[in-house]
Design an enzyme around this catalytic site. Structure first.
Site, mmCIF file in Angstrom:
data_model
loop_
_atom_site.group_PDB
_atom_site.id
_atom_site.type_symbol
_atom_site.label_atom_id
_atom_site.label_comp_id
_atom_site.label_asym_id
_atom_site.label_seq_id
_atom_site.Cartn_x
_atom_site.Cartn_y
_atom_site.Cartn_z
ATOM 1 N N TYR A 1 0.842 -1.200 0.000
ATOM 2 C CA TYR A 1 0.000 0.000 0.000
ATOM 3 C C TYR A 1 0.879 1.252 0.000
ATOM 4 C CZ TYR A 1 -3.481 3.441 1.514
ATOM 5 O OH TYR A 1 -4.285 4.550 1.604
ATOM 6 N N SER B 1 -30.369 15.987 19.409
ATOM 7 C CA SER B 1 -29.851 15.079 20.431
ATOM 8 C C SER B 1 -30.931 14.056 20.747
ATOM 9 C CB SER B 1 -29.470 15.852 21.691
ATOM 10 O OG SER B 1 -30.581 16.581 22.170
ATOM 11 N N LYS C 1 -24.492 2.673 20.628
ATOM 12 C CA LYS C 1 -24.338 4.106 20.871
ATOM 13 C C LYS C 1 -22.860 4.394 21.098
ATOM 14 C CE LYS C 1 -26.109 8.069 23.383
ATOM 15 N NZ LYS C 1 -24.767 8.671 23.545
ATOM 16 N N LYS D 1 -29.359 3.753 27.627
ATOM 17 C CA LYS D 1 -28.010 3.882 28.167
ATOM 18 C C LYS D 1 -27.672 2.740 29.123
ATOM 19 C CE LYS D 1 -25.754 7.192 27.688
ATOM 20 N NZ LYS D 1 -25.860 8.568 28.213
ATOM 21 N N CYS E 1 17.211 15.689 37.910
ATOM 22 C CA CYS E 1 16.336 14.710 38.561
ATOM 23 C C CYS E 1 16.267 13.435 37.708
ATOM 24 C CB CYS E 1 14.942 15.291 38.748
ATOM 25 S SG CYS E 1 13.742 14.118 39.410
#
Length: 671
Positions: A39, A85, A119, A319, A436
């Site tokens: 590719y 929404s 979702k 949900k 350090c």
């Protein structure tokens, strides 16, 4: 049959079609037909031909995914159809109420067909095609207006730049909505790179996707492995579907990626079965989801149902419950990063959160610790943000026994005992000791990272050994290593040592932007390093810079200029650069020499008509020039578009050369 080599137009066309097909096989179908090396060979040949034959330039070419110059700000796109929404449901009962509302509204008695989808937890976008060509991309924004991220979405490999018409004709105009995500594995890689650079981690894949997509510099977006899943339509002109399922099938035929887990459900029982299956499988999914989306399948019923407030009546998000667990903080440990930032880390009683055992969680900074009133010994609620990164949601003060105590940031570095300070207007505490060991380890890892000097084989465990044994005390010491010292280390054979030394030797010729990024200057990430490398000829030029000159550099504001000047004013930093140069590190400039604008500094003002600002800036860079954001005496050329303002006036006052857009394009051979 391959196009003849003496016919560049046909070969270019054939390569574009072949690469687009392989992109579809890899990024959409997940069924690659050729190796990455093959590719890359095809793409390299196309790049070579397009450079040799700029008259065949095409914004739909696969080579245009790399991203151009940074935008000054995002424009505004008004959505033809508002991006609404979804209302949420958190239980089976609420989903049943959703169906009952549909039945009452439509006076339906028979079965209702649905499409159930995962979702995805990402950022909502809209991509627009005209006659099959990608022309625009935008974020959801407030639903009515979004941000114009056309250049950024162009870099996402699963966004086809030209739709396929092999199976069905493409619409005259297609507005398709979807979710841009960052897969779990890639999210962890991005965060590991940010930690190595001393940058704060993204809290979760969603934040990472949103932050990546909303970069003003599309090249940053191009460097992040984002993916797009399409799930719904805006305006579609030239194609009629009866159902949502039919529209998704058409999208797949046009080359747009849809989620193969989408399911046609004949009833609410089928939807519930899908919800249960996806819930059980979510840990194994390559991306984050926070529930399922239920949509009425019939587009005619969708139109009749319409919307209420800002949500459609025909869809709901079912949900999942957040993944949380309660545990106790054993101690809070200060952890030192590359730039000296000390982050408080909560060591926890191990607890299972969503199938993963969590034993530590970042508390981010002391302001967060105080705001949440988190103490050593507290019982706390822990959540995996985005189901990946654990963080402390809250403490339970009412459960305290009196044995808990407040954590205070130490006055000394926990690693080297150096001074710790917190600057005004900053939330972070820092170790100020440049020697350090913790900082040195992190700096070495950053220096060797892919985005900096790209030294293969210099991993975390090897770096820890080199620092612990005192073999490497600064970056220049890497270039004094030899086989004998390396093979004396644990798990380091002669062949591995030779390979590492070869990688270190090769890094001596890295480009200037990688060198500057590798130095770890505060606020100088990959994008700013590229801008600095385009402006300055060498590291020595940067060490001699002034604030006035820095502010002429694209992407450099007053705060970034201040931190760069602090770096170059520090004698220890200057000495380190000198030691690197003495060790043979000679970064090469990445600016093209011999172009039509070689060595020229160009400023654009006003609106351009035939090319975008990003495309115009890319032309300057390809022709060996650099762009600046402000007009000064060091500017060689000012390109004035429509409604040019104060920059044009200042250019006239300074007597600078000013050309129109047409004159500029003629100058670079585009007219």
């Amino acid at each position: 049959m391959a196009a003849p080599k003496d016919d560049p137009a046909s070969e270019i066309r054939g390569l574009r079609e072949e690469i687009a097909r392989h992109d579809f096989q890899y990024y959409v179908l997940d069924q690659p037909e050729i190796s990455d090396a093959e590719y890359d060979r095809l793409l390299a040949r196309l790049v070579e031909l397009e450079k040799a034959h700029p008259e065949h330039a095409d914004p739909s070419s696969p080579t245009q995914r790399v991203g151009g110059q940074a935008a000054e700000k995002f424009g505004i796109v008004r959505h033809t159809v508002p991006m609404l929404s979804l209302a949420n449901a958190t239980s089976r009962g609420e989903v049943e109420e959703f169906e009952e509302r549909i039945r009452r509204f439509l006076k339906l008695e028979g079965p209702i067909e649905y499409v159930a989808e995962c979702k995805l937890d990402g950022i909502a976008v809209e991509v627009v095609y005209e006659d099959g060509r990608y022309v625009q991309g935008s974020t959801r924004g407030d639903g009515a207006n979004g941000e114009d991220v056309t250049a950024n979405l162009r870099t996402v490999r699963s966004v086809p730049l030209r739709l396929s018409a092999r199976e069905r004709p493409v619409p005259r105009r297609l507005e398709v909505r979807g979710e841009v995500i960052l897969p779990k594995e890639k999210f962890l890689e991005v965060n590991a790179e940010r930690v190595a650079r001393g940058e704060p981690e993204f809290a979760n894949p969603r934040n990472s996707a949103a932050g990546s997509l909303r970069q003003l510099d599309a090249r940053i977006t191009a460097s992040r492995p984002l993916e797009l899943f399409c799930h719904s339509a805006g305006i579609v002109d030239g194609f009629e579907a009866r159902t949502h399922w039919e529209f998704l099938a058409a999208c797949a035929e046009w080359g747009l990626r849809t989620n193969p887990r989408n399911r046609l459900c004949r009833s609410l029982e089928d939807v519930a079965a899908f919800y249960g299956e996806i819930g059980r499988a979510r840990d194994a999914l390559p991306y984050e989801i926070d529930g399922t989306v239920i949509k009425v399948n019939s587009l005619e019923l969708q139109r009749r149902l319409g919307e209420v407030s800002r949500s459609p009546r025909w869809a709901v998000a079912w949900k999942f419950r957040p993944r949380q667990a309660e545990t106790r903080i054993q101690e809070i440990v200060p952890s030192v990063g590359r730039t000296g930032v000390i982050t408080p880390i909560a060591a926890l009683d191990p607890v299972a959160v969503g199938g993963v055992t969590v034993s530590s969680a970042s508390l981010h900074n002391m302001d967060e610790v105080r705001r949440k009133d988190i103490r050593v010994g507290d019982e706390v609620l822990v959540e995996r943000a985005g189901d990946v990164i654990p963080y402390v949601v809250q403490s339970f003060p009412d459960r305290r026994t009196g044995r808990e105590h407040v954590f205070e940031m130490p006055a000394e570095c926990p690693v080297c005992r150096g001074n710790v300070e917190r600057r005004e207007n900053e939330v972070y505490y820092r170790c100020t000791n440049p020697s350090c060991p913790a900082k040195i380890e992190q700096r070495l890892r950053h220096w060797a990272s892919k985005s900096a000097m790209s030294i293969d084989g210099l991993g975390e465990k090897l770096v820890a050994q080199l620092v612990a044994r005192g073999i490497v005390r600064d970056l220049a010491d890497l270039y004094r290593l030899d086989v004998d010292r390396l093979v004396a280390l644990e798990r380091m054979g002669k062949k591995s040592a030779e390979n590492l030394l070869a990688g270190i030797e090769q890094s001596k010729q890295a480009t200037l932007d990688r060198f500057l990024h590798g130095l770890g200057i505060r606020h100088v990430g990959e994008t700013t390093a590229r801008a600095l490398a385009a402006h300055y000829e060498s590291a020595d030029d940067l060490l001699a810079t002034t604030e006035e000159e820095l502010l002429e550099v694209r992407d450099v504001g007053k705060e970034v200029a201040r931190t760069i000047l602090e770096y170059v004013a520090n004698p220890e930093n200057r000495a380190e650069v000198e030691r690197l140069q003495e060790a043979g590190v000679r970064p090469r400039t990445s600016t093209r020499r011999g172009g039509k604008l070689s060595g020229k500094r160009v400023v654009f003002t006003g609106s351009l008509g035939s090319v975008t600002r990003q495309e115009a800036q890319a032309i300057v860079e390809r022709e060996g020039g650099t762009t600046a954001s402000s007009v000064s005496k060091s500017v060689d050329l000012v390109v004035a578009g429509e409604a040019a303002g104060s920059k044009l006036k200042k250019a006239a006052e300074l007597g600078l050369r000013v050309v129109s857009e047409e004159e500029f394009l003629a100058l670079v051979g585009r007219r």
